[in-house]
Design a protein around this motif. Structure first.
Motif, mmCIF file in Angstrom:
data_model
loop_
_atom_site.group_PDB
_atom_site.id
_atom_site.type_symbol
_atom_site.label_atom_id
_atom_site.label_comp_id
_atom_site.label_asym_id
_atom_site.label_seq_id
_atom_site.Cartn_x
_atom_site.Cartn_y
_atom_site.Cartn_z
ATOM 1 N N PRO A 564 19.885 36.878 8.000
ATOM 2 C CA PRO A 564 20.236 36.119 6.794
ATOM 3 C C PRO A 564 19.063 35.898 5.845
ATOM 4 C CG PRO A 564 20.194 34.701 8.735
ATOM 5 C CD PRO A 564 20.095 36.095 9.228
ATOM 6 N N GLN A 565 17.894 35.653 6.372
ATOM 7 C CA GLN A 565 16.761 35.364 5.495
ATOM 8 C C GLN A 565 16.389 36.574 4.635
ATOM 9 O OE1 GLN A 565 13.379 33.702 7.509
ATOM 10 N NE2 GLN A 565 12.165 33.475 5.646
ATOM 11 N N SER A 566 16.486 37.763 5.212
ATOM 12 C CA SER A 566 16.084 38.978 4.490
ATOM 13 C C SER A 566 17.199 39.551 3.625
ATOM 14 C CB SER A 566 15.629 40.050 5.492
ATOM 15 O OG SER A 566 14.525 39.603 6.238
ATOM 16 N N LEU A 567 18.443 39.485 4.108
ATOM 17 C CA LEU A 567 19.515 40.229 3.447
ATOM 18 C C LEU A 567 20.557 39.373 2.736
ATOM 19 C CD1 LEU A 567 20.187 43.032 6.114
ATOM 20 C CD2 LEU A 567 18.541 42.992 4.236
ATOM 21 N N ALA A 568 20.724 38.114 3.123
ATOM 22 C CA ALA A 568 21.743 37.274 2.498
ATOM 23 C C ALA A 568 21.570 37.115 0.987
ATOM 24 C CB ALA A 568 21.785 35.903 3.179
ATOM 25 N N PRO A 569 20.330 37.099 0.435
ATOM 26 C CA PRO A 569 20.189 36.944 -1.021
ATOM 27 C C PRO A 569 20.841 38.059 -1.842
ATOM 28 C CG PRO A 569 18.109 36.476 0.072
ATOM 29 C CD PRO A 569 19.022 37.050 1.109
ATOM 30 N N PHE A 570 21.210 39.161 -1.187
ATOM 31 C CA PHE A 570 21.742 40.307 -1.928
ATOM 32 C C PHE A 570 23.220 40.562 -1.632
ATOM 33 C CE2 PHE A 570 17.265 41.078 -0.691
ATOM 34 C CZ PHE A 570 16.686 40.947 -1.943
ATOM 35 N N LEU A 571 23.923 39.554 -1.131
ATOM 36 C CA LEU A 571 25.326 39.730 -0.766
ATOM 37 C C LEU A 571 26.208 40.096 -1.959
ATOM 38 C CD1 LEU A 571 25.911 36.953 1.909
ATOM 39 C CD2 LEU A 571 26.365 39.397 2.189
ATOM 40 N N GLU A 572 25.834 39.693 -3.160
ATOM 41 C CA GLU A 572 26.649 40.035 -4.328
ATOM 42 C C GLU A 572 26.720 41.550 -4.546
ATOM 43 O OE1 GLU A 572 25.090 39.594 -8.381
ATOM 44 O OE2 GLU A 572 23.302 38.676 -7.494
ATOM 45 N N PHE A 573 25.759 42.285 -3.982
ATOM 46 C CA PHE A 573 25.722 43.743 -4.144
ATOM 47 C C PHE A 573 26.241 44.475 -2.913
ATOM 48 C CE2 PHE A 573 21.749 42.224 -6.408
ATOM 49 C CZ PHE A 573 22.321 42.228 -7.674
ATOM 50 N N SER A 574 26.953 43.768 -2.030
ATOM 51 C CA SER A 574 27.286 44.332 -0.713
ATOM 52 C C SER A 574 28.006 45.678 -0.804
ATOM 53 C CB SER A 574 28.124 43.337 0.096
ATOM 54 O OG SER A 574 29.319 43.018 -0.595
ATOM 55 N N GLN A 575 29.033 45.777 -1.652
ATOM 56 C CA GLN A 575 29.763 47.044 -1.745
ATOM 57 C C GLN A 575 28.887 48.148 -2.324
ATOM 58 O OE1 GLN A 575 32.940 47.852 -4.700
ATOM 59 N NE2 GLN A 575 34.274 48.283 -2.952
ATOM 60 N N ARG A 576 28.101 47.825 -3.345
ATOM 61 C CA ARG A 576 27.245 48.835 -3.962
ATOM 62 C C ARG A 576 26.183 49.310 -2.983
ATOM 63 N NH1 ARG A 576 26.295 47.815 -10.337
ATOM 64 N NH2 ARG A 576 25.317 49.840 -9.988
ATOM 65 N N LEU A 577 25.667 48.410 -2.165
ATOM 66 C CA LEU A 577 24.653 48.793 -1.182
ATOM 67 C C LEU A 577 25.254 49.712 -0.117
ATOM 68 C CD1 LEU A 577 22.890 45.343 -0.832
ATOM 69 C CD2 LEU A 577 21.825 47.438 -1.686
ATOM 70 N N LYS A 578 26.484 49.412 0.301
ATOM 71 C CA LYS A 578 27.152 50.251 1.292
ATOM 72 C C LYS A 578 27.338 51.665 0.742
ATOM 73 C CE LYS A 578 29.847 51.457 4.782
ATOM 74 N NZ LYS A 578 29.359 51.648 6.166
ATOM 75 N N ILE A 579 27.858 51.762 -0.474
ATOM 76 C CA ILE A 579 28.109 53.073 -1.075
ATOM 77 C C ILE A 579 26.804 53.831 -1.280
ATOM 78 C CG2 ILE A 579 28.987 54.245 -3.132
ATOM 79 C CD1 ILE A 579 30.975 51.919 -3.432
ATOM 80 N N GLU A 580 25.794 53.128 -1.774
ATOM 81 C CA GLU A 580 24.507 53.780 -2.036
ATOM 82 C C GLU A 580 23.872 54.276 -0.746
ATOM 83 O OE1 GLU A 580 21.445 55.056 -4.654
ATOM 84 O OE2 GLU A 580 23.445 54.265 -5.056
ATOM 85 N N ALA A 581 23.975 53.495 0.317
ATOM 86 C CA ALA A 581 23.401 53.911 1.599
ATOM 87 C C ALA A 581 24.081 55.173 2.116
ATOM 88 C CB ALA A 581 23.543 52.785 2.615
ATOM 89 N N VAL A 582 25.388 55.268 1.951
ATOM 90 C CA VAL A 582 26.145 56.426 2.427
ATOM 91 C C VAL A 582 25.773 57.685 1.664
ATOM 92 C CG1 VAL A 582 28.450 57.434 2.553
ATOM 93 C CG2 VAL A 582 28.078 55.078 3.310
ATOM 94 N N TYR A 583 25.664 57.555 0.339
ATOM 95 C CA TYR A 583 25.513 58.749 -0.495
ATOM 96 C C TYR A 583 24.060 59.144 -0.756
ATOM 97 C CZ TYR A 583 30.452 59.125 -1.601
ATOM 98 O OH TYR A 583 31.797 59.320 -1.522
ATOM 99 N N ARG A 584 23.129 58.224 -0.598
ATOM 100 C CA ARG A 584 21.749 58.523 -0.980
ATOM 101 C C ARG A 584 21.198 59.775 -0.301
ATOM 102 N NH1 ARG A 584 17.118 53.957 -1.581
ATOM 103 N NH2 ARG A 584 18.440 53.489 -3.374
ATOM 104 N N PRO A 585 21.352 59.977 1.010
ATOM 105 C CA PRO A 585 20.805 61.202 1.626
ATOM 106 C C PRO A 585 21.387 62.480 1.027
ATOM 107 C CG PRO A 585 21.444 59.611 3.304
ATOM 108 C CD PRO A 585 22.004 59.117 2.015
ATOM 109 N N HIS A 586 22.647 62.437 0.634
ATOM 110 C CA HIS A 586 23.314 63.633 0.129
ATOM 111 C C HIS A 586 22.825 63.994 -1.268
ATOM 112 C CE1 HIS A 586 26.185 63.701 3.498
ATOM 113 N NE2 HIS A 586 26.075 62.390 3.435
ATOM 114 N N TYR A 587 22.755 62.990 -2.166
ATOM 115 C CA TYR A 587 22.339 63.371 -3.515
ATOM 116 C C TYR A 587 20.833 63.562 -3.614
ATOM 117 C CZ TYR A 587 21.307 58.426 -4.877
ATOM 118 O OH TYR A 587 20.810 57.151 -4.984
ATOM 119 N N GLU A 588 20.064 62.986 -2.681
ATOM 120 C CA GLU A 588 18.628 63.278 -2.671
ATOM 121 C C GLU A 588 18.390 64.731 -2.257
ATOM 122 O OE1 GLU A 588 16.717 60.355 -0.250
ATOM 123 O OE2 GLU A 588 16.494 58.937 -1.927
#
Length: 686
Positions: A564-588
């Motif tokens: 929670p201390q490290s990641l909870a501040p960014f919960l508003e971006f949760s869906q975008r972070l999930k999508i970005e994590a999935v696709y980042r290796p592929h488009y890189e």
């Protein structure tokens, strides 16, 4: 917009509007930086964009009260089209926010597939949409509106020697003998009104939309004869509008909206319509009786007998029956507004006589007592072959003339809006002596759309699909702001400081979240034990939170609860972070391929290459172009019209492999994924 609302805007100084012709009023000025002809989706976005860039702009439209009208279907977005709406919004356009305000049924199409091909879509309230567009447009600084019809373009042979072109457009002349209005740039967004003809049964009348006249024949004549442009003919159609209370909805299948509406605009957290207020759509199907009516009325249907090209992806019911006899076709019954008494039967565009339209509709069980408000009809109109345009959407041979929308051979509100915005940007830049700008197909669907038009042209009305984009793992609806808003503010000048600040905040938040997840590395057994993640192989070494998020079964909320201390501040971006994590290796990986190709432009291509049978994934069109031109280097191949970046990647990999190992020749090699864990989210990429 109601007349009283117009009077209110005038009274408060929010609107400067004039009417040409009999009223005796004149435009506020006789010279502008940019003149936009047409008040549809392309015209409104073009006018607003030109004004945002800083140009004194005039919008000329035949009827002020039809600005922003939804001429055909009451909906916005969809697969591919929703991407365009998000990109237009990222560049501060109007249609995304208008959709959020007017939407009455929101859904994400393709939701079961990868996020790269999700299609945000909304049913719209026609009146709400038009009101919003008019309020936004008519309150825009540096923008004036004139009601009138354009007779012809003002054309001079004296051109700017520092720019290409044989002619120069310097303004417009209105019907009715009013003095000409001069401008440095003119944008034509005539839609279906350029020499438009309406077809209903055996009756043909001039017009671009029921109840509205076509544009002046002089305008089409200017394009053909004075400017020497290649002009073609396309057709489209619209279904009848039916009374809702005459439909037996108990015999239709209910299609509910998403419980949580997803806004189009990056500036909106919620839609104007509350989730519980949304209206459903309904599904019905055609019957053999529909086929019978179509076949019996062919002789009374002049539109269907024409050989003019129509839309492949939105054909009339007559075309569908003729092409697929005996097939059961799906029809959507869509509401036209919150309080409207009409429904729109999507999939039943038709041009047969009105009495036969009623007979056809009543062959569908749910419509057995239906009554028609307005019959369906067909439209034929002129378009300019878009290969005559540059990527800025300026006519190559004519300085100061830009085209956007259906005049370029496209179909759909979203395609028109995207072209309109970009034409508006470049028309304003041209007027302000700034260089033109182009969007690459590697950075936006707008770039894909424009590149397809200007390099390949059209043989039928062009519609956007995600399959047209080679880099769709990068060009997603969720990241259009990061791809375009920053550029729109820093380079283009069409984005407000408010939107720019929000995009910067989002970018920095995502960067900080990824940095935090990257620093959280734990052994595989830790994740297996703590999260009961049996899908993780115990043989793996240390795994970061980013890598954990790439698994289908893992959510950002789960990781934030663990750290929670490290990641909870960014919960508003949760869906975008999930999508970005999935696709980042592929488009890189894709990005590295592109950069490598750019370094290897001098790679030689053998003159003996048999492109027609080359064992790589190339379209028939690409093979034929390569076989006909036979480029000597990879760099030369990249510059051929119609050759896509994906084709270059495949060609490069093949040539590079055969040069390293000549024995492989044209043989395909069998390769594995190298992953070995089907649970990884990458397995659902589309």
């Amino acid at each position: 917009m109601l007349p009283g609302t117009w009077r209110g805007l005038l009274r408060h100084g929010l609107l400067r509007v004039s009417r040409a012709g009999g009223s005796g009023h004149r435009a506020v000025h006789r010279r502008y930086d940019v003149i936009v002809v047409g008040g549809g989706h392309a015209g409104t976005e073009a006018a607003a964009a030109a004004a945002r860039v800083g140009a004194e702009t005039l919008l000329v439209t035949q009827k002020i009260n039809t600005i922003g009208a939804l001429s055909c279907n009451p909906s916005l977005g969809g697969v591919g089209k929703g991407h365009l709406v998000r990109e237009v919004d990222a560049l501060d356009g109007l249609c995304g926010r208008a959709g959020d305000h007017a939407g009455i049924h929101f859904s994400i199409l393709n939701y079961s597939k990868g996020p790269a091909v999700w299609g945000p879509r909304a049913q719209l309230d026609r009146q709400r949409y038009r009101d919003f567009i008019q309020r936004e447009l008519l309150a825009t600084p540096r923008l004036e509106v004139l009601e009138g019809s354009v007779e012809e373009l003002l054309v001079e042979e004296e051109v700017d020697p520092e720019r290409s072109g044989r002619h120069r457009v310097t303004g417009i002349r209105l019907v009715g003998g009013a003095p000409p209005i001069e401008a440095s740039s003119v944008i034509l967004t005539t839609g279906t009104f350029l020499s438009g003809s309406l077809f209903l049964g055996q009756t043909t009348t001039p017009g671009g939309r029921m109840g509205d006249p076509p544009s002046s024949s002089g305008l089409s004549r200017t394009l053909r004869e004075t400017l020497g442009l290649e002009v073609g003919r396309l057709r489209t159609g619209t279904p009848p509008r039916i009374f809702k209370d005459s439909v037996d909805l108990t015999l239709a299948t209910v299609h509910p909206p998403d419980q949580r509406p997803t806004p189009f605009s990056f500036l909106n957290k919620h839609t104007h319509c509350k989730p519980e207020e949304q209206l459903p759509c309904y599904i019905v199907h055609t019957t053999p009786g529909v086929d019978r009516v179509v076949m019996e009325t062919l002789d009374d249907n002049s539109h269907i007998q024409q050989d003019t090209k129509g839309p492949r992806y939105c054909p009339s019911i007559e075309s569908r029956v003729l092409r697929f006899p005996g097939r059961r076709h799906q029809v959507w019954l869509e509401p036209e507004g919150m309080t409207s008494d009409l429904m729109y039967p999507q999939g039943l565009s038709m041009t047969m006589p009105p009495d036969m339209q009623l007979r056809l509709l009543r062959e569908i069980p749910a419509l057995h007592r239906v009554e028609i408000s307005t019959p369906g009809y067909g439209v034929q109109y002129d378009y300019v072959c878009p290969t005559q345009l540059s990527p800025s959407l300026q006519v190559k041979t004519t300085q100061g003339l830009f085209l956007a929308g259906q005049i370029n051979g496209t179909t759909g509100y979203e395609e028109a809006a995207a072209q309109g915005l970009w034409a508006g940007v470049n028309a304003a830049r041209s007027a302000l002596a700034a260089p033109p700008l182009a969007l690459s197909r590697t950075e936006s669907y707008i770039g894909v759309l424009i590149d397809d038009l200007v390099t390949r042209g059209v043989t039928e009305p062009y519609r956007m699909f995600t399959s047209r984009a080679e880099f769709r793992t990068l060009l997603r609806p969720d990241n259009a702001d990061l791809r375009l808003t920053l550029k729109g503010f820093e380079e283009v000048g069409c984005v407000s400081s408010q939107r720019y600040s929000e995009a910067v905040r989002v970018r920095e938040g995502l960067q900080e979240a990824f940095a935090a997840m990257g620093s959280l590395s734990r052994p595989a057994n830790y994740w297996r034990k703590t999260l009961e993640a049996s899908f993780i192989s115990p043989m793996k070494g240390a795994i970061t939170a980013i890598e954990m998020l790439q698994y289908n079964k893992m959510t950002y909320e789960t990781l934030a609860a663990l750290f929670p201390q490290s990641l909870a501040p960014f919960l508003e971006f949760s869906q975008r972070l999930k999508i970005e994590a999935v696709y980042r290796p592929h488009y890189e990986k894709q990005k590295r391929e592109i950069e490598r190709i750019q370094r290897e432009e001098g790679m030689s291509l053998s003159p003996d290459l048999d492109y027609l049978s080359l064992p790589v994934s190339l379209s028939k069109e690409v093979r034929e172009i390569l076989d006909r031109v036979r480029p000597t280097t990879l760099g030369a191949a990249t510059r051929l019209p119609g050759i896509t970046p994906a084709a270059i990647v495949h060609l490069f990999n093949y040539v590079n492999k055969t040069q390293q190992n000549p024995r492989t020749g044209g043989k395909r090699s069998r390769t594995g994924s190298g992953e070995g864990e089907g649970e990884r989210a990458g397995a659902v990429l589309t």
